[in-house]
Design an enzyme around this catalytic site. Sequence first.
Site, PDB file in Angstrom:
ATOM      1  N   GLY A 101     -17.683 -59.448 -29.347  1.00 35.68           N
ATOM      2  CA  GLY A 101     -16.965 -59.229 -28.152  1.00 35.68           C
ATOM      3  C   GLY A 101     -16.786 -60.538 -27.264  1.00 35.68           C
ATOM      4  O   GLY A 101     -15.616 -60.834 -27.038  1.00 35.68           O
ATOM      5  N   SER A 102     -17.698 -61.468 -27.363  1.00 37.59           N
ATOM      6  CA  SER A 102     -17.809 -62.643 -26.541  1.00 37.59           C
ATOM      7  C   SER A 102     -16.424 -63.511 -26.982  1.00 37.59           C
ATOM      8  O   SER A 102     -15.754 -64.185 -26.412  1.00 37.59           O
ATOM      9  CB  SER A 102     -18.854 -63.696 -26.747  1.00 37.59           C
TER      10      SER A 102
ATOM     11  N   ASN B 131     -20.814 -53.399 -17.808  1.00 36.60           N
ATOM     12  CA  ASN B 131     -21.998 -53.024 -18.688  1.00 36.60           C
ATOM     13  C   ASN B 131     -23.182 -53.106 -17.983  1.00 36.60           C
ATOM     14  O   ASN B 131     -24.226 -52.309 -18.344  1.00 36.60           O
ATOM     15  CB  ASN B 131     -22.112 -54.336 -19.674  1.00 36.60           C
TER      16      ASN B 131
ATOM     17  N   GLN C 219     -17.755 -51.959 -23.701  1.00 36.49           N
ATOM     18  CA  GLN C 219     -18.502 -50.905 -23.138  1.00 36.49           C
ATOM     19  C   GLN C 219     -18.025 -49.519 -23.463  1.00 36.49           C
ATOM     20  O   GLN C 219     -18.623 -48.451 -23.006  1.00 36.49           O
ATOM     21  CB  GLN C 219     -19.376 -50.827 -21.898  1.00 36.49           C
TER      22      GLN C 219
ATOM     23  N   SER D 145     -16.716 -54.823 -29.645  1.00 40.90           N
ATOM     24  CA  SER D 145     -17.771 -55.329 -30.309  1.00 40.90           C
ATOM     25  C   SER D 145     -18.769 -54.283 -31.125  1.00 40.90           C
ATOM     26  O   SER D 145     -18.960 -53.076 -30.348  1.00 40.90           O
ATOM     27  CB  SER D 145     -18.797 -55.925 -29.355  1.00 40.90           C
ATOM     28  N   GLY D 146     -18.920 -54.265 -32.267  1.00 41.81           N
ATOM     29  CA  GLY D 146     -19.733 -53.344 -33.247  1.00 41.81           C
ATOM     30  C   GLY D 146     -20.721 -53.000 -32.711  1.00 41.81           C
ATOM     31  O   GLY D 146     -21.067 -51.787 -32.769  1.00 41.81           O
ATOM     32  N   HIS D 147     -21.539 -53.966 -32.208  1.00 40.19           N
ATOM     33  CA  HIS D 147     -22.877 -53.392 -31.999  1.00 40.19           C
ATOM     34  C   HIS D 147     -23.349 -52.546 -30.658  1.00 40.19           C
ATOM     35  O   HIS D 147     -24.355 -52.047 -30.452  1.00 40.19           O
ATOM     36  CB  HIS D 147     -24.106 -54.764 -31.667  1.00 40.19           C
TER      37      HIS D 147
ATOM     38  N   THR E 266     -14.399 -67.474 -43.659  1.00 38.56           N
ATOM     39  CA  THR E 266     -14.387 -66.301 -44.498  1.00 38.56           C
ATOM     40  C   THR E 266     -14.859 -65.141 -43.836  1.00 38.56           C
ATOM     41  O   THR E 266     -15.990 -64.934 -43.329  1.00 38.56           O
ATOM     42  CB  THR E 266     -15.314 -66.653 -45.680  1.00 38.56           C
TER      43      THR E 266
ATOM     44  N   CYS F   8     -28.179 -60.812 -20.590  1.00 40.44           N
ATOM     45  CA  CYS F   8     -28.168 -62.596 -20.641  1.00 40.44           C
ATOM     46  C   CYS F   8     -28.667 -63.148 -19.322  1.00 40.44           C
ATOM     47  O   CYS F   8     -29.119 -64.289 -19.543  1.00 40.44           O
ATOM     48  CB  CYS F   8     -26.647 -62.873 -20.669  1.00 40.44           C
TER      49      CYS F   8
HETATM   50  C1  LIG Z   1     -22.077 -56.934 -24.933  1.00 42.26           C
HETATM   51  C2  LIG Z   1     -20.874 -57.232 -24.335  1.00 42.26           C
HETATM   52  C3  LIG Z   1     -20.093 -58.620 -24.513  1.00 42.26           C
HETATM   53  C4  LIG Z   1     -20.446 -59.233 -25.563  1.00 42.26           C
HETATM   54  O1  LIG Z   1     -20.183 -58.827 -26.731  1.00 42.26           O
HETATM   55  P1  LIG Z   1     -20.833 -59.642 -28.252  1.00 42.26           P
HETATM   56  O2  LIG Z   1     -20.551 -58.734 -29.385  1.00 42.26           O
HETATM   57  O3  LIG Z   1     -22.492 -59.587 -27.878  1.00 42.26           O
HETATM   58  O4  LIG Z   1     -20.623 -60.928 -27.898  1.00 42.26           O
HETATM   59  C5  LIG Z   1     -18.952 -58.517 -23.665  1.00 42.26           C
HETATM   60  N1  LIG Z   1     -18.484 -57.945 -22.987  1.00 42.26           N
HETATM   61  C6  LIG Z   1     -19.093 -56.784 -22.371  1.00 42.26           C
HETATM   62  C7  LIG Z   1     -18.826 -55.709 -21.546  1.00 42.26           C
HETATM   63  C8  LIG Z   1     -20.081 -56.381 -22.865  1.00 42.26           C
HETATM   64  O5  LIG Z   1     -21.084 -55.363 -22.828  1.00 42.26           O
END
Ligand SMILES: *Cc1c(COP(=O)(O)O)cnc(C)c1O
Length: 395
Positions: A70-71, A151, A179, A199-201, A237, A324
């Site tokens: 996401g970042s 978030n 989110q 973001s996947g996680h 890659t 963070c």
């Molecule tokens: C977790 C999060 C991110 C960052 O995503 P990463 O994959 O951890 O870099 C950015 N924005 C929001 C709102 C998030 O909750």
Amino acid sequence: MYVYADNAATTAMSRAAIDAMVPYFNKVFGNPSSLHSMGQEAKEVLENARQTVANCLGCEPREIIFTSGGSEADNQAIISAARIGAKKGKKHIISTAFEHHAVLHTLQRLEKEGYEVTYLDVSQGHNITAQQVADAIREDTCLVTVMYANNEIGSVLPISEIGAVCKEKKVLFHTDAVQAVGHIHINVKEQNIDMLSLSGHKFHGPKGVGALYVRKGIVLTNVIEGGAQERGKRAGTENIAGICGMAAAMKDACDHIDENMPRVAAMRDRLIEGLSQIPHSALNGDSVNRLPGNVNFCFEGIEGESLLLLLDMKGVAASSGSACTSGSLDPSHVLLAIGRVHDVAHGSLRLSLSEYNTDEEVDHILKVVPEVVQYLRNMSPVWRDLQVGKRQYIL
Ligand SMILES: *Cc1c(COP(=O)(O)O)cnc(C)c1O
């Protein structure tokens, strides 16, 4: 019992996501840029994953760029829009005061380069309105970047309305939807979204992989330079296993929103109802337009860090502020932005649920949080001062 209630920080991977990744570590491990059949097989898998992600968002596969998370997607979207704007002499950006640091710190970098940023006030209802966006747009505005859902406090922003405003005023619209994806139905075309980060996680996929949706016709600026992967817009890659895991998790999450989210929201509501019984507490975030899994409270007279450590000992993994900022002494910029004063902002607790949580776990949280809050208040000098009237209660 150990309850994981920190799903806004990261989630456990789903079985489907793990299974989707395994073949690409040592069976189909080719480089998609290689011309041999092993490479071409990886290329096909990559394009299938792109199709899956595109289907979930209602866009075309060629509008999806895979990133490291996401970042990176936030950085690339904002920098690209800023460069497009600068070419036309437009260097004004609109955002909110409670964005994720991936957005805020990118904007701060642009401010040092001479861009001007308007941070919309989020203290009214812990949210913004589309009218605030409309009022802030100027002749030289090149970008509106507003998160889909916060978030920390769970507020869900009026994205469709903001999309309509941006379309009418012909300003690029980016949303950090990290989110929201997998928790809320999204259709980038219907909602007039030009760029979207995910973001996947955050939806039971792997860490270290994400995506940026970019409407066709918008020229991206590279953040990572190198080879010609991702149509020359993101070198390196491809993380095939990660991308496949993310696509599988995303399809699973998006296909089951209507099934999973009402149950998650019911657990959330039970927590909010139970924790608001604690005296001198306050719910943070929009009470109506709210992420299904988010609970965030301030408790007066205590300190969030000790609350988290004690809760961890009692079997509850939670968070105060964002992952963070924890570890630093500054209170969360989000809580300050919604108008909580420093003392109160320090006593915050975020519980974030997923469909993996159970009603029994909610019972456990409802039992231990009031106990721990009371325990900490009993030994807090601030709480004693409040009780004897040496200090005024804020909440
Ligand atoms: C977790 C999060 C991110 C960052 O995503 P990463 O994959 O951890 O870099 C950015 N924005 C929001 C709102 C998030 O909750």
